[in-house]
Design a protein around this motif. Structure first.
Motif, PDB file in Angstrom:
ATOM      1  N   PHE A 170       0.843  -1.190   0.000  1.00 55.42           N
ATOM      2  CA  PHE A 170       0.000   0.000   0.000  1.00 55.42           C
ATOM      3  C   PHE A 170       0.881   1.243   0.000  1.00 55.42           C
ATOM      4  N   GLN A 171       0.349   2.312  -0.529  1.00 52.46           N
ATOM      5  CA  GLN A 171       1.092   3.561  -0.580  1.00 52.46           C
ATOM      6  C   GLN A 171       0.142   4.732  -0.355  1.00 52.46           C
ATOM      7  N   ARG A 172       0.711   5.848   0.070  1.00 49.58           N
ATOM      8  CA  ARG A 172      -0.075   7.056   0.266  1.00 49.58           C
ATOM      9  C   ARG A 172       0.355   8.065  -0.794  1.00 49.58           C
ATOM     10  N   ARG A 173      -0.589   8.424  -1.666  1.00 49.40           N
ATOM     11  CA  ARG A 173      -0.322   9.335  -2.777  1.00 49.40           C
ATOM     12  C   ARG A 173      -1.413  10.387  -2.856  1.00 49.40           C
ATOM     13  N   THR A 174      -1.117  11.481  -3.546  1.00 51.28           N
ATOM     14  CA  THR A 174      -2.137  12.501  -3.763  1.00 51.28           C
ATOM     15  C   THR A 174      -3.123  12.033  -4.824  1.00 51.28           C
ATOM     16  N   VAL A 175      -4.281  12.665  -4.828  1.00 50.54           N
ATOM     17  CA  VAL A 175      -5.289  12.356  -5.839  1.00 50.54           C
ATOM     18  C   VAL A 175      -4.717  12.542  -7.239  1.00 50.54           C
ATOM     19  N   LYS A 176      -4.006  13.632  -7.423  1.00 53.28           N
ATOM     20  CA  LYS A 176      -3.425  13.929  -8.732  1.00 53.28           C
ATOM     21  C   LYS A 176      -2.447  12.848  -9.156  1.00 53.28           C
ATOM     22  N   GLU A 177      -1.614  12.389  -8.238  1.00 53.80           N
ATOM     23  CA  GLU A 177      -0.633  11.352  -8.562  1.00 53.80           C
ATOM     24  C   GLU A 177      -1.322  10.041  -8.926  1.00 53.80           C
ATOM     25  N   LEU A 178      -2.314   9.637  -8.130  1.00 53.87           N
ATOM     26  CA  LEU A 178      -2.977   8.368  -8.377  1.00 53.87           C
ATOM     27  C   LEU A 178      -3.684   8.349  -9.724  1.00 53.87           C
ATOM     28  N   LEU A 179      -4.304   9.465 -10.082  1.00 54.62           N
ATOM     29  CA  LEU A 179      -5.062   9.510 -11.318  1.00 54.62           C
ATOM     30  C   LEU A 179      -4.178   9.687 -12.544  1.00 54.62           C
ATOM     31  N   TRP A 180      -3.299  10.671 -12.488  1.00 54.38           N
ATOM     32  CA  TRP A 180      -2.607  11.100 -13.704  1.00 54.38           C
ATOM     33  C   TRP A 180      -1.143  10.673 -13.776  1.00 54.38           C
ATOM     34  N   GLY A 181      -0.643  10.092 -12.695  1.00 56.43           N
ATOM     35  CA  GLY A 181       0.673   9.497 -12.790  1.00 56.43           C
ATOM     36  C   GLY A 181       1.725  10.082 -11.858  1.00 56.43           C
ATOM     37  N   TYR A 182       2.674   9.234 -11.473  1.00 54.26           N
ATOM     38  CA  TYR A 182       3.814   9.598 -10.634  1.00 54.26           C
ATOM     39  C   TYR A 182       4.974   8.682 -11.020  1.00 54.26           C
ATOM     40  N   GLN A 183       6.162   9.094 -10.685  1.00 49.60           N
ATOM     41  CA  GLN A 183       7.348   8.298 -10.991  1.00 49.60           C
ATOM     42  C   GLN A 183       7.477   7.186  -9.960  1.00 49.60           C
ATOM     43  N   ASP A 184       7.207   5.960 -10.374  1.00 54.26           N
ATOM     44  CA  ASP A 184       7.262   4.845  -9.434  1.00 54.26           C
ATOM     45  C   ASP A 184       8.715   4.503  -9.127  1.00 54.26           C
ATOM     46  N   PRO A 185       9.074   4.388  -7.833  1.00 51.84           N
ATOM     47  CA  PRO A 185      10.482   4.139  -7.472  1.00 51.84           C
ATOM     48  C   PRO A 185      10.981   2.764  -7.871  1.00 51.84           C
ATOM     49  N   MET A 186      10.077   1.801  -8.006  1.00 45.17           N
ATOM     50  CA  MET A 186      10.510   0.455  -8.366  1.00 45.17           C
ATOM     51  C   MET A 186      10.608   0.284  -9.884  1.00 45.17           C
ATOM     52  N   LEU A 187       9.580   0.730 -10.608  1.00 49.30           N
ATOM     53  CA  LEU A 187       9.565   0.554 -12.056  1.00 49.30           C
ATOM     54  C   LEU A 187      10.375   1.609 -12.797  1.00 49.30           C
ATOM     55  N   LYS A 188      10.656   2.724 -12.104  1.00 52.00           N
ATOM     56  CA  LYS A 188      11.398   3.832 -12.719  1.00 52.00           C
ATOM     57  C   LYS A 188      10.652   4.398 -13.936  1.00 52.00           C
ATOM     58  N   GLU A 189       9.335   4.393 -13.880  1.00 54.40           N
ATOM     59  CA  GLU A 189       8.523   4.975 -14.941  1.00 54.40           C
ATOM     60  C   GLU A 189       7.239   5.521 -14.342  1.00 54.40           C
ATOM     61  N   VAL A 190       6.494   6.281 -15.141  1.00 54.62           N
ATOM     62  CA  VAL A 190       5.271   6.909 -14.660  1.00 54.62           C
ATOM     63  C   VAL A 190       4.146   5.880 -14.570  1.00 54.62           C
ATOM     64  N   VAL A 191       3.493   5.848 -13.418  1.00 57.92           N
ATOM     65  CA  VAL A 191       2.379   4.936 -13.170  1.00 57.92           C
ATOM     66  C   VAL A 191       1.186   5.761 -12.699  1.00 57.92           C
ATOM     67  N   GLY A 192       0.000   5.458 -13.214  1.00 63.94           N
ATOM     68  CA  GLY A 192      -1.213   6.150 -12.795  1.00 63.94           C
ATOM     69  C   GLY A 192      -2.434   5.438 -13.320  1.00 63.94           C
ATOM     70  N   LEU A 193      -3.578   5.599 -12.643  1.00 65.83           N
ATOM     71  CA  LEU A 193      -4.786   4.901 -13.047  1.00 65.83           C
ATOM     72  C   LEU A 193      -5.247   5.306 -14.441  1.00 65.83           C
ATOM     73  N   PHE A 194      -5.053   6.575 -14.813  1.00 61.56           N
ATOM     74  CA  PHE A 194      -5.464   7.047 -16.131  1.00 61.56           C
ATOM     75  C   PHE A 194      -4.264   7.411 -17.000  1.00 61.56           C
ATOM     76  N   SER A 195      -3.069   7.174 -16.510  1.00 61.45           N
ATOM     77  CA  SER A 195      -1.876   7.592 -17.243  1.00 61.45           C
ATOM     78  C   SER A 195      -1.550   6.608 -18.367  1.00 61.45           C
ATOM     79  N   PRO A 196      -1.225   7.104 -19.572  1.00 64.20           N
ATOM     80  CA  PRO A 196      -1.268   8.512 -19.972  1.00 64.20           C
ATOM     81  C   PRO A 196      -2.677   8.896 -20.426  1.00 64.20           C
ATOM     82  N   TYR A 197      -3.061  10.148 -20.190  1.00 65.93           N
ATOM     83  CA  TYR A 197      -4.398  10.599 -20.582  1.00 65.93           C
ATOM     84  C   TYR A 197      -4.328  11.948 -21.299  1.00 65.93           C
ATOM     85  N   ASN A 198      -4.011  12.996 -20.535  1.00 65.21           N
ATOM     86  CA  ASN A 198      -3.934  14.320 -21.158  1.00 65.21           C
ATOM     87  C   ASN A 198      -2.947  14.317 -22.324  1.00 65.21           C
TER      88      ASN A 198
END
Length: 443
Positions: A170-198
């Protein structure tokens, strides 16, 4: 004598005038209907200069996607003792979507139109419970999904990566990060529920303009260059039926289903008439998805080809689970849950939440249409990454192989991350234009 004649003449004149009015009425009423019908046909064609084209290029309506997250209250207990997650719903967090006009529009010789649908989302604070910086404790999809993507022989290496990156289930992230993406420390790439979207696009779509046959207005001819899908390995489930749900042909017949295709769930669905409603003075039909749409194959055998994960769905007996990993263009995991039966899941996982209301909201996706014009007046429910995304920690994940997780404590079942209905609000000017052009009476 003269007064008698005047009275008789008046009666005769009145009778003649009445007869003339009746005859004219009998002629003009159907003529008027024919004129209105022809006007609707002409104005409904998707071509430059028609109201239908202007509304089609850019909807002119405010489309809102509202997101509710399920905040995990006991992450440590879940990991250490394998107890059921306690979830508290937080939301809505509201975004404007569907505001970008269609791009790369090309009219073809066979009376079809090709285009791309640009994707974008803008946060709407006044319709949200908080800001995009609110934090949520949620499932770490990178960790939970990694065991599915990585062969079992490499799980030892994966566990080393999880530990070295200080990642956890489990992790604690902001709404913006969870939806649109954040740099995952393990995968070293952007992860998000809607990423990529915009900045991305859906399509190409190729639809009928209605120039040769108005009953085909908006009907999809091809999506991404193909007349059918290739995801489900079945002729029925791979059908592309109906429109994109942004509009429908005029003269809607409420006795027949309305078909539309959603690229977000990689399938077509059919909505059924429910009732006639009044939307700012315009009679509209309300259509909704029946419960059979996402029913298990045991209830609706036609859904057998949508069941890909036999283990999670208990041999395809659980309703509402749609594994979309086979129909996405990347290697990420895209599980979806649209309709849930609380008896099939551990209801203790949701606290302070009205499960019945959510279940209704997840599968009941009404479309309200002007029956003559076929335009969408209000859309509620949406199909883009809605319902629950993600799975329980043991879905595609072996806890006994994961550092820090207790052996065999986590069960395999769909896990709720968020739900998110979508609603279209048509502005008064557009409704007035529809009313003045096409009449307000119903069939």
């Amino acid at each position: 004598m003269e007064s008698c004649c005047n009275a008789r003449c008046g009666l005769i004149a009145g009778a003649v005038i009445g007869a003339v009015v009746a005859v004219l009425g009998g002629i003009l009423i159907p003529v008027g209907d024919i004129i209105i019908e022809e006007t609707v046909k002409k104005e409904s064609v998707i071509e430059p200069g028609t109201p239908a084209y202007e509304n089609w290029v850019s909807t002119g309506a405010s489309v809102y996607r509202q997101i509710w997250f399920f905040d995990v209250q006991n992450p440590q207990e879940v990991v250490e003792r394998g107890v059921s997650p306690v979830l508290v719903e937080k939301g809505p967090y509201t975004y404007t979507v569907g505001y970008l006009p269609k791009a790369n529009i090309t009219f073809n010789a066979n009376h079809t139109v090709s285009f791309l649908m640009p994707l974008g989302a803008i946060f709407v604070p006044r319709m949200s419970v908080g800001s995009e910086n609110d934090t949520i404790t949620s499932l770490n999809l990178a960790v939970a999904g990694a065991y599915t993507l990585v062969p079992k022989l490499l799980h030892t290496i994966l566990e080393t990566m999880i530990r070295s990156s200080n990642s956890s289930l489990f992790q604690r992230r902001t709404v913006k990060e969870l939806l649109w993406g954040y740099q995952d420390p393990m995968l070293k790439e952007v992860v998000g529920l809607f990423s990529p979207y915009n900045g991305t696009y859906d399509g190409y779509y190729n639809i009928h303009s209605g120039k040769d046959d108005v009953s085909k207005v908006g009907i999809i001819d091809m999506w991404k260059g193909s007349k059918s899908l290739s995801f489900w390995n079945d002729a029925y489930c791979d059908m592309i039926n109906g429109t994109t749900a942004s509009s429908f042909p005029p003269f809607v017949d409420r006795t027949k289903p309305l078909y539309f295709f959603s690229a977000d769930i990689c399938r077509s669905v059919a909505a059924l008439y429910e009732q006639t409603m009044d939307l700012k003075g315009i009679p509209v039909y309300r259509f909704g998805l029946p419960s059979s749409t996402f029913a298990s194959p045991a209830v609706n055998p036609a859904n057998h080809c949508y069941c890909k994960d036999v283990k999670t769905t208990k041999n395809c007996t659980i309703a509402g689970v749609l594994d979309m990993s086979s129909c996405q263009d990347d290697d990420r995991i895209h599980p979806q849950v649209f309709q849930e039966n609380p008896s099939e899941y551990d209801v203790r996982t949701i606290q302070g939440h009205h499960g019945a209301e959510e279940s209704q909201g997840l599968h009941h996706l009404p479309r309200r249409l002007d029956e003559r014009v076929g335009g969408v007046g209000r859309r509620n429910g949406g199909l883009a990454q809605e319902g629950a995304g993600g799975q329980h920690p043991d879905a595609g994940h072996h806890p006994e192989d994961d550092a820090g997780l207790r052996r065999g404590r986590l069960r395999r079942l769909p896990y709720r991350v968020l739900r998110g209905p979508e609603e279209t609000q048509q502005d008064a000017d557009r409704l007035s234009q529809s009313k003045s052009c096409c009449g307000t009476f119903s069939y």
